[in-house]
Each structure stands twice: as C-alpha cells, then as structure tokens.
Write a protein that holds these residues in place. Sequence first.
Motif, PDB file in Angstrom:
ATOM      1  N   ARG A  38      14.833   5.085   8.008  1.00  0.00           N
ATOM      2  CA  ARG A  38      13.876   6.026   7.308  1.00  0.00           C
ATOM      3  C   ARG A  38      13.077   5.450   6.426  1.00  0.00           C
ATOM      4  O   ARG A  38      13.693   4.719   5.542  1.00  0.00           O
ATOM      5  N   SER A  39      11.895   5.929   6.028  1.00  0.00           N
ATOM      6  CA  SER A  39      11.109   5.535   4.948  1.00  0.00           C
ATOM      7  C   SER A  39       9.754   6.369   4.951  1.00  0.00           C
ATOM      8  O   SER A  39       9.534   7.189   5.780  1.00  0.00           O
ATOM      9  N   LEU A  40       8.974   5.927   3.963  1.00  0.00           N
ATOM     10  CA  LEU A  40       7.770   6.703   3.910  1.00  0.00           C
ATOM     11  C   LEU A  40       6.558   5.611   4.311  1.00  0.00           C
ATOM     12  O   LEU A  40       7.001   4.403   3.918  1.00  0.00           O
ATOM     13  N   GLY A  41       5.358   5.989   5.232  1.00  0.00           N
ATOM     14  CA  GLY A  41       4.861   4.905   5.814  1.00  0.00           C
ATOM     15  C   GLY A  41       5.380   4.483   7.297  1.00  0.00           C
ATOM     16  O   GLY A  41       5.965   5.433   7.893  1.00  0.00           O
ATOM     17  N   GLU A  85       0.770  -1.126   0.058  1.00  0.00           N
ATOM     18  CA  GLU A  85       0.034  -0.058   0.130  1.00  0.00           C
ATOM     19  C   GLU A  85       0.879   1.401  -0.024  1.00  0.00           C
ATOM     20  O   GLU A  85       0.501   2.084  -0.721  1.00  0.00           O
ATOM     21  N   ALA A  86       1.970   1.362   0.914  1.00  0.00           N
ATOM     22  CA  ALA A  86       2.735   2.432   0.918  1.00  0.00           C
ATOM     23  C   ALA A  86       3.467   2.657  -0.506  1.00  0.00           C
ATOM     24  O   ALA A  86       3.654   3.874  -0.838  1.00  0.00           O
ATOM     25  N   ALA A  87       3.989   1.777  -0.939  1.00  0.00           N
ATOM     26  CA  ALA A  87       4.744   2.030  -2.263  1.00  0.00           C
ATOM     27  C   ALA A  87       3.911   2.400  -3.293  1.00  0.00           C
ATOM     28  O   ALA A  87       4.407   3.293  -4.110  1.00  0.00           O
ATOM     29  N   HIS A  88       2.724   1.911  -3.399  1.00  0.00           N
ATOM     30  CA  HIS A  88       1.500   2.140  -4.448  1.00  0.00           C
ATOM     31  C   HIS A  88       1.378   3.723  -4.341  1.00  0.00           C
ATOM     32  O   HIS A  88       0.984   4.359  -5.125  1.00  0.00           O
ATOM     33  N   PHE A  89       0.761   4.087  -2.968  1.00  0.00           N
ATOM     34  CA  PHE A  89       0.636   5.406  -2.803  1.00  0.00           C
ATOM     35  C   PHE A  89       1.500   6.553  -2.973  1.00  0.00           C
ATOM     36  O   PHE A  89       1.453   7.313  -3.506  1.00  0.00           O
ATOM     37  N   ALA A  90       2.924   6.209  -2.657  1.00  0.00           N
ATOM     38  CA  ALA A  90       4.038   7.059  -3.058  1.00  0.00           C
ATOM     39  C   ALA A  90       4.110   7.096  -4.617  1.00  0.00           C
ATOM     40  O   ALA A  90       4.445   8.322  -5.264  1.00  0.00           O
ATOM     41  N   GLN A  91       3.911   6.155  -5.407  1.00  0.00           N
ATOM     42  CA  GLN A  91       4.243   6.000  -6.927  1.00  0.00           C
ATOM     43  C   GLN A  91       2.920   7.025  -7.172  1.00  0.00           C
ATOM     44  O   GLN A  91       3.210   7.699  -8.203  1.00  0.00           O
ATOM     45  N   GLU A  92       1.743   6.851  -6.754  1.00  0.00           N
ATOM     46  CA  GLU A  92       0.606   7.542  -7.408  1.00  0.00           C
ATOM     47  C   GLU A  92       0.799   9.237  -6.931  1.00  0.00           C
ATOM     48  O   GLU A  92       0.221  10.077  -7.530  1.00  0.00           O
ATOM     49  N   HIS A  93       1.228   9.345  -5.784  1.00  0.00           N
ATOM     50  CA  HIS A  93       0.999  10.774  -5.058  1.00  0.00           C
ATOM     51  C   HIS A  93       2.362  11.703  -4.997  1.00  0.00           C
ATOM     52  O   HIS A  93       2.072  12.777  -4.978  1.00  0.00           O
ATOM     53  N   LEU A  94       3.490  10.893  -4.827  1.00  0.00           N
ATOM     54  CA  LEU A  94       4.570  11.690  -4.574  1.00  0.00           C
ATOM     55  C   LEU A  94       5.176  12.753  -5.380  1.00  0.00           C
ATOM     56  O   LEU A  94       5.295  13.852  -5.272  1.00  0.00           O
ATOM     57  N   HIS A 103       3.975  11.320   3.463  1.00  0.00           N
ATOM     58  CA  HIS A 103       3.988  10.626   4.548  1.00  0.00           C
ATOM     59  C   HIS A 103       2.628  11.001   5.220  1.00  0.00           C
ATOM     60  O   HIS A 103       1.907   9.892   5.773  1.00  0.00           O
ATOM     61  N   HIS A 104       2.273  12.250   5.657  1.00  0.00           N
ATOM     62  CA  HIS A 104       1.248  12.613   6.464  1.00  0.00           C
ATOM     63  C   HIS A 104      -0.043  12.138   5.658  1.00  0.00           C
ATOM     64  O   HIS A 104      -1.159  11.680   6.108  1.00  0.00           O
ATOM     65  N   THR A 121       7.354   1.946   2.751  1.00  0.00           N
ATOM     66  CA  THR A 121       8.480   1.831   1.499  1.00  0.00           C
ATOM     67  C   THR A 121       9.843   2.628   1.506  1.00  0.00           C
ATOM     68  O   THR A 121       9.619   3.915   2.108  1.00  0.00           O
ATOM     69  N   THR A 122      10.809   2.287   0.792  1.00  0.00           N
ATOM     70  CA  THR A 122      11.945   3.010   0.615  1.00  0.00           C
ATOM     71  C   THR A 122      11.531   4.089  -0.214  1.00  0.00           C
ATOM     72  O   THR A 122      10.352   3.755  -1.160  1.00  0.00           O
ATOM     73  N   ALA A 123      12.407   4.837  -0.521  1.00  0.00           N
ATOM     74  CA  ALA A 123      11.869   6.071  -1.932  1.00  0.00           C
ATOM     75  C   ALA A 123      13.261   6.554  -2.176  1.00  0.00           C
ATOM     76  O   ALA A 123      14.086   7.327  -1.596  1.00  0.00           O
TER      77      ALA A 123
END
Length: 455
Positions: free
Chosen positions: A289-292, A127-136, A166-167, A189-191
Amino acid sequence: MDEAIVFRMSAFSEQGGRKYMEDVVEIRIEYEPTASPVEDYPKSQRHGGQGKAESEPNKQTETHETHEHDVAAESGPASAVWVESLSNEDSGKHSAPASDDTVAEHVVDTRKSVAFFAVFDGHGGREAAHFAQEHLWDLLKRQRGFWSKDHSEVCAALRKGFIACHHAMWKELPEWPKTITGLPSTSGTTASVIVIRGVHMYVAHVGDSAVVVGVKENDSDITLQALEVTQDHKPELPKEKERIERLGGSVMKKSGVNRVVWKRPRLTHNGPVRRSTVIDQIPFLAVARSLGDLWSYDFYSGEFVVSPEPDTTVMTLDPKRHRYIILGSDGLWNMMPPKNAVNMCYSHDKMVGPKGMSCARRLGCTALLFWKERMLRADNTTVIVLALQERGGPPIPMHRDEIVVDMATGIDHVPFPGTPYNTCEVPKAEHEDGMFYEEDEIYGEEHEGWTCLEW
C-alpha cells in the motif's frame, strides 16, 4: 484527565547513503474550525508567536520551502508551522487588520487546537512524497466527518482523504518526470500520519513507515513497553496478497524480498496493447500500500493493485502511561526495534542535559551509525518524536531543537525557542512572505547531508 495534552516535539531527517532525499515530514498545529464551513477553513492564516500575518487571504502556509544554505547549516532538518485564524481583536502589532467578512466567518476558539504530524518515505522519485506533504492535510480537513466527535466518522474521513490525495496525484502524473525508459513516473510514498485533537490520537498509515508509542504500565517499571500502532503493509501478508491477486496483480520474490509485480508491455512494443502483446512481469515494489505508484492500476479490475487506502485507528492518550510517540521511516525501524527506540528516548531524557541533542536526532543518528557498522548503505532516515508530559508535573530540561506545545492554551502561547521553556535558541530565517522557518530539508545533491552530533 485534562482535555488537552502537553508534549515536547523534535524532528530529524537525513538522506543517509542514498543519492537523493525522498523522505519528507509535515508538521501542522492549527485551531479547529468553529462556525465556519470546513471547505472554507482557513482563509486567513498566520504564524503564532513571532510570525507575521498573510496579506493575501487565500495564501496557504507551507512547511517544505528551503532556506539559504548558511541558515540551514545552523538549524535542524525539518520545519514546523503554526497556523491560526485571525480576528481584529487578537491581531495586534503582529498583523494587518483582518476584514470584517473574515472576522465574522472565522471565529477563533483558543481552547481547541489540532496537531498534524506525518512522515512520507518516497520511492521512485520524490514527486509523490512532496505532493502528499503539500496537499494531504488540506484534503483530510475537507472530508465530511473529519471534525466529527464520532471516532468512526473521523477514521472514515481519513481513509477518504488518503484516496482523494492519491487520485489528485493521478491528475498530476503527466507533469511528473518520466522514467529513464520514457514511461510515466513510478513515484510513490509511504505515509504515516497522526492527528491529535484533545486527548485523542487518530492514526492513518500506508506502507512500511511506522508509529510506535512508548508505554509505562506501572510507576515501578524501569523500562517502557513499545506499542506498535501500525503494521507494515508487506506484499506477503495473507490479507495483502489475497487482495493483490484478487485485483489481477501478483507477488514475486526478488533477491529474497517479496514484491508487487509491475505488469507492463515489453519496452520494444509500439501501438495499442492487445491480447497478443508480450507483457513483462517485473518484481517491483516491496510494499503493498502507498500513495502514488500509479503504474499499479489494473484496467480489468479498475483498481490500484498497490492500494492507497490506509489502516486507521484511534487512541486515547494518557500522559501518565503514554510517554513517547515516535513516527519514523523504515530507515529507523530497519535498524532499531520499537522497544529499543522508546527506551532510548526514555533514558536520553534522564541523562542528557539542556545542551544535548533532541530525542529525534539521537534516534536518527544512532540508526545511521548502525547502518554504518553493518557496512550497509544507509537508507533515508526520518524521525518525529513527541514526548508527552503530565500537566503540572516536574519540568524536564529541554534539548536542542525541541519545542513545547500545549494544546490547551492556543497557538499564541506555543513557546518558541529562546523562551523560558527552552534553554537553547535555534536560528530562524524570515522569508519575504513573513513566515518563519526553523529548520530545512535536504534532498539530492543540492546540499550535503546533515552531520550527526557526537554524544
């Protein structure tokens, strides 16, 4: 030095021996905004080359939708999207006429393009990796200072964009699948992200994916040097461990690996958490460190023990010296030292003809082979390779699934497979929305993993 660069681009992604594919990539090439406000850019988008216009002004293009399986079997594992704003003059037969308001609001500058590349290596769920892909990427563009010419302002905007992403995940947490024990999702997820504008490359990074640049210091050198642009955020690093402990967290070893500790009430606990509540300490995450990883929020310090704030840096790219830029997940770097990776690309381009596999696929397949030789279950392995070319230099034969991007000539002139720039045509599928997707993404048990070509 020219104020824009030319590069060949390829990507590879394979789930290895894991049950689920949690690695994803994001590739975007767009025009920079000109007179329009950053918050409103872009309202009208389309694909360059063979793409069709979006009929809905607010519809966003995406790179992560999947194809039918028969199309995916013919193409590569990662998708790329080229995006631009339209005016009436340049829409032509490829699109519907844009409205007068859109034309006035979005002035296209065909000499200024921006490229965004990212590798996200998810854990604890996708979920976190796909959220970052869609929104970052959209969140980064909206930050004040992102389009500045001041490098420090751009880097500050990158940091703010990561934290905003992240928020935003926190707001989505109730919708994410819970753990087996019924706790909120532990997805993170890493980024590793690069943004190329002109000759400048901005890098932002959290976790243990990495960005490496292959450097040729002298014309007489027969091998490249590897410049490690990012540093893995391991919990045992002094600055990371000090930060974690200052925020109320801790680091413990499990099976020889240092991990950030997840402090949570015992699973049998019911009701509010009190001073007398028994807290279990579980060595949990091997990155600092990560997102999520929203489980790491410390209510006493009001901070996330696993930090979403990235390290940032900026480089001025010189194609005469900087030959390759490699973004990879730890599935690659755990098997291949950076110097080996850049020199594998260097020798691959010298020896392999137009029908051969791309540099990214060569790196990814080799890493998977090393996992197998060591009798280990292969990690998810994702690679993006940018091979910088000197403007006006000798042409280099294209490999399969590679695309040439010239940041100076605008999106309309990005060569697509099948043009004189590429000797090997890659199948594409057109979706109902008029968008062309060249490659697919695999995760879970929905499809079989990608098969490495033999060389």
